[in-house]
Design a protein around this motif. Structure first.
Motif, PDB file in Angstrom:
ATOM      1  N   UNK A 126      33.671  26.132  28.687  1.00 50.98           N
ATOM      2  CA  UNK A 126      33.064  27.138  27.815  1.00 50.98           C
ATOM      3  C   UNK A 126      32.838  28.440  28.557  1.00 50.98           C
ATOM      4  N   UNK A 127      32.340  28.357  29.798  1.00 51.30           N
ATOM      5  CA  UNK A 127      32.124  29.575  30.582  1.00 51.30           C
ATOM      6  C   UNK A 127      33.432  30.296  30.849  1.00 51.30           C
ATOM      7  N   UNK A 128      34.473  29.532  31.148  1.00 57.00           N
ATOM      8  CA  UNK A 128      35.785  30.144  31.381  1.00 57.00           C
ATOM      9  C   UNK A 128      36.285  30.839  30.122  1.00 57.00           C
ATOM     10  N   UNK A 129      36.103  30.184  28.967  1.00 51.95           N
ATOM     11  CA  UNK A 129      36.545  30.782  27.712  1.00 51.95           C
ATOM     12  C   UNK A 129      35.758  32.055  27.397  1.00 51.95           C
ATOM     13  N   UNK A 130      34.451  32.033  27.626  1.00 54.41           N
ATOM     14  CA  UNK A 130      33.637  33.218  27.376  1.00 54.41           C
ATOM     15  C   UNK A 130      34.025  34.361  28.301  1.00 54.41           C
ATOM     16  N   UNK A 136      41.657  45.684  33.945  1.00 58.01           N
ATOM     17  CA  UNK A 136      40.658  44.737  33.483  1.00 58.01           C
ATOM     18  C   UNK A 136      39.633  44.411  34.555  1.00 58.01           C
ATOM     19  N   UNK A 137      40.088  44.244  35.791  1.00 58.09           N
ATOM     20  CA  UNK A 137      39.152  43.961  36.893  1.00 58.09           C
ATOM     21  C   UNK A 137      38.212  45.146  37.099  1.00 58.09           C
ATOM     22  N   UNK A 138      38.761  46.357  37.027  1.00 59.32           N
ATOM     23  CA  UNK A 138      37.919  47.546  37.222  1.00 59.32           C
ATOM     24  C   UNK A 138      36.873  47.672  36.125  1.00 59.32           C
ATOM     25  N   UNK A 139      37.268  47.403  34.879  1.00 64.09           N
ATOM     26  CA  UNK A 139      36.294  47.447  33.781  1.00 64.09           C
ATOM     27  C   UNK A 139      35.215  46.388  33.963  1.00 64.09           C
ATOM     28  N   UNK A 165      55.227  44.720  36.437  1.00 67.76           N
ATOM     29  CA  UNK A 165      54.413  45.867  36.847  1.00 67.76           C
ATOM     30  C   UNK A 165      53.331  46.155  35.817  1.00 67.76           C
ATOM     31  N   UNK A 166      53.687  46.100  34.527  1.00 65.23           N
ATOM     32  CA  UNK A 166      52.709  46.377  33.476  1.00 65.23           C
ATOM     33  C   UNK A 166      51.584  45.348  33.477  1.00 65.23           C
ATOM     34  N   UNK A 167      51.920  44.072  33.653  1.00 59.04           N
ATOM     35  CA  UNK A 167      50.880  43.038  33.649  1.00 59.04           C
ATOM     36  C   UNK A 167      49.932  43.208  34.825  1.00 59.04           C
ATOM     37  N   UNK A 168      50.458  43.583  35.981  1.00 61.92           N
ATOM     38  CA  UNK A 168      49.603  43.785  37.153  1.00 61.92           C
ATOM     39  C   UNK A 168      48.708  45.010  36.978  1.00 61.92           C
ATOM     40  N   UNK A 169      49.220  46.050  36.358  1.00 66.14           N
ATOM     41  CA  UNK A 169      48.390  47.228  36.102  1.00 66.14           C
ATOM     42  C   UNK A 169      47.315  46.945  35.060  1.00 66.14           C
ATOM     43  N   UNK A 170      47.654  46.185  34.025  1.00 66.42           N
ATOM     44  CA  UNK A 170      46.644  45.786  33.036  1.00 66.42           C
ATOM     45  C   UNK A 170      45.577  44.915  33.692  1.00 66.42           C
ATOM     46  N   UNK A 171      46.007  44.013  34.582  1.00 68.58           N
ATOM     47  CA  UNK A 171      45.059  43.172  35.310  1.00 68.58           C
ATOM     48  C   UNK A 171      44.133  44.021  36.173  1.00 68.58           C
ATOM     49  N   UNK A 172      44.679  45.006  36.870  1.00 67.31           N
ATOM     50  CA  UNK A 172      43.848  45.891  37.691  1.00 67.31           C
ATOM     51  C   UNK A 172      42.847  46.653  36.836  1.00 67.31           C
ATOM     52  N   UNK A 212      39.453  41.113  28.099  1.00 67.67           N
ATOM     53  CA  UNK A 212      40.820  41.009  27.580  1.00 67.67           C
ATOM     54  C   UNK A 212      41.877  41.507  28.541  1.00 67.67           C
ATOM     55  N   UNK A 213      41.548  42.500  29.364  1.00 63.42           N
ATOM     56  CA  UNK A 213      42.529  42.999  30.323  1.00 63.42           C
ATOM     57  C   UNK A 213      42.901  41.950  31.350  1.00 63.42           C
ATOM     58  N   UNK A 214      41.892  41.264  31.879  1.00 63.64           N
ATOM     59  CA  UNK A 214      42.154  40.196  32.845  1.00 63.64           C
ATOM     60  C   UNK A 214      42.906  39.058  32.175  1.00 63.64           C
TER      61      UNK A 214
END
Length: 284
Positions: free
Chosen positions: A15-19, A276-279, A267-274, A25-27
């Motif tokens: 549940x914690x992982x899902x929340x 998301x982490x920053x947010x 490249x796009x997925x890694x930038x979206x991940x970055x 959403x970016x991550x």
């Protein structure tokens, strides 16, 4: 006699992982796409051997038999695009991890305002003034086309960025009052670095790792495009684009397009991940 109070159990790990994924959403999206690419590269069944050409099916357009078509050597483009992820993505991640380790080992000790650390940083700035991609191509071409040299090229390009980033963040943390309190209580410099400073640079390291991995994918593709990366017939996205570019003018667009799409998605997925982490870091 008072009755015992009942405490409600907290949410489980699932549940914690899902929340967490739902709240970031970016991550979720960027990390999910990257994970799918890795799983497909290592575990997806390939319809044809990525290093087994078929001279009877040269330059076939995309069809039911070859969904991405075939190239000038008779290789199935789909099989080679998927198999290329086995080399390009792990190399990018390993090179990024090596750059992070170099950044921590060098950047943290340099996070002082002493004259010697300033002189070392000026020397690092002078090193970065060179065209590092050209330097990397030269090193790989002179020392041979192997995986280790590609990792060295990634570290040469991205290591100085980690050093500067980690040093700058550590310098700002050293001005905090909790560092002054640690010094006042007699904490040793090593304890201050590993107990107080390092945990506070983790968030910037995570963001930079995602951006660096995206840059590493570009570096690997560029090296292979120039013919100084992994030796054929092993598939790589950059070498496939290089081979396919020769046939674009004659109408064989699919040979270069699909590996190019794979590079773009990675490249796009890694930038979206970055992002998301920053947010996540800014919101916490």
């Amino acid at each position: 006699m008072s009755e015992p109070t009942l405490t409600r159990p907290g949410p489980g790990a699932v549940t914690r992982c899902w929340l967490f994924l739902r709240a970031n959403p970016g991550i979720t999206f960027g990390g999910g796409i990257l994970l799918l690419m890795l799983l497909a590269a290592f575990f997806a069944p390939l319809p044809y051997g990525p290093t087994t050409p078929d001279p009877t099916n040269v330059l076939q357009t995309p069809s039911g038999a070859h969904i991405f078509g075939t190239d000038a050597n008779g290789f199935d483009v789909f099989s080679r695009v998927v198999a290329a992820g086995r080399r390009d993505l792990p190399l990018a991640l390993i090179g990024t991890l090596a750059s992070l380790v170099i950044g921590l080992l060098v950047g943290l000790p340099l996070s002082t305002k002493s004259p010697w650390s300033e002189r070392l940083m000026r020397a690092l700035d002078a090193f970065q003034s060179f065209p590092l991609i050209v330097l990397s191509v030269t090193i790989v071409s002179l020392t041979g086309n192997n995986i280790q040299n590609i990792v060295y090229a990634i570290v040469i390009i991205n290591g100085p960025r980690f050093i500067r980033l980690i040093r700058g963040e550590a310098l700002s943390i050293r001005d905090g009052r909790f560092i002054e309190a640690a010094v006042a209580t007699g904490a040793r410099p090593r304890r201050i670095v590993f107990r107080h400073i390092m945990p506070n640079v983790v968030h910037v390291c995570l963001v930079q790792c995602s951006l660096t991995a995206a840059n590493a994918v570009i570096v690997i593709a560029a090296l292979n495009f120039l013919g100084v990366g992994v030796s054929p017939p092993d598939p790589t996205w950059g070498s496939m684009v290089q081979v396919g570019a020769q046939g674009i003018s004659t109408g064989q667009w699919w040979v270069a397009m699909w590996p190019g799409v794979a590079i773009f998605i990675a490249i796009a997925s890694l930038n979206v991940l970055a992002n998301g982490i920053q947010r996540r870091v800014e919101g916490s």
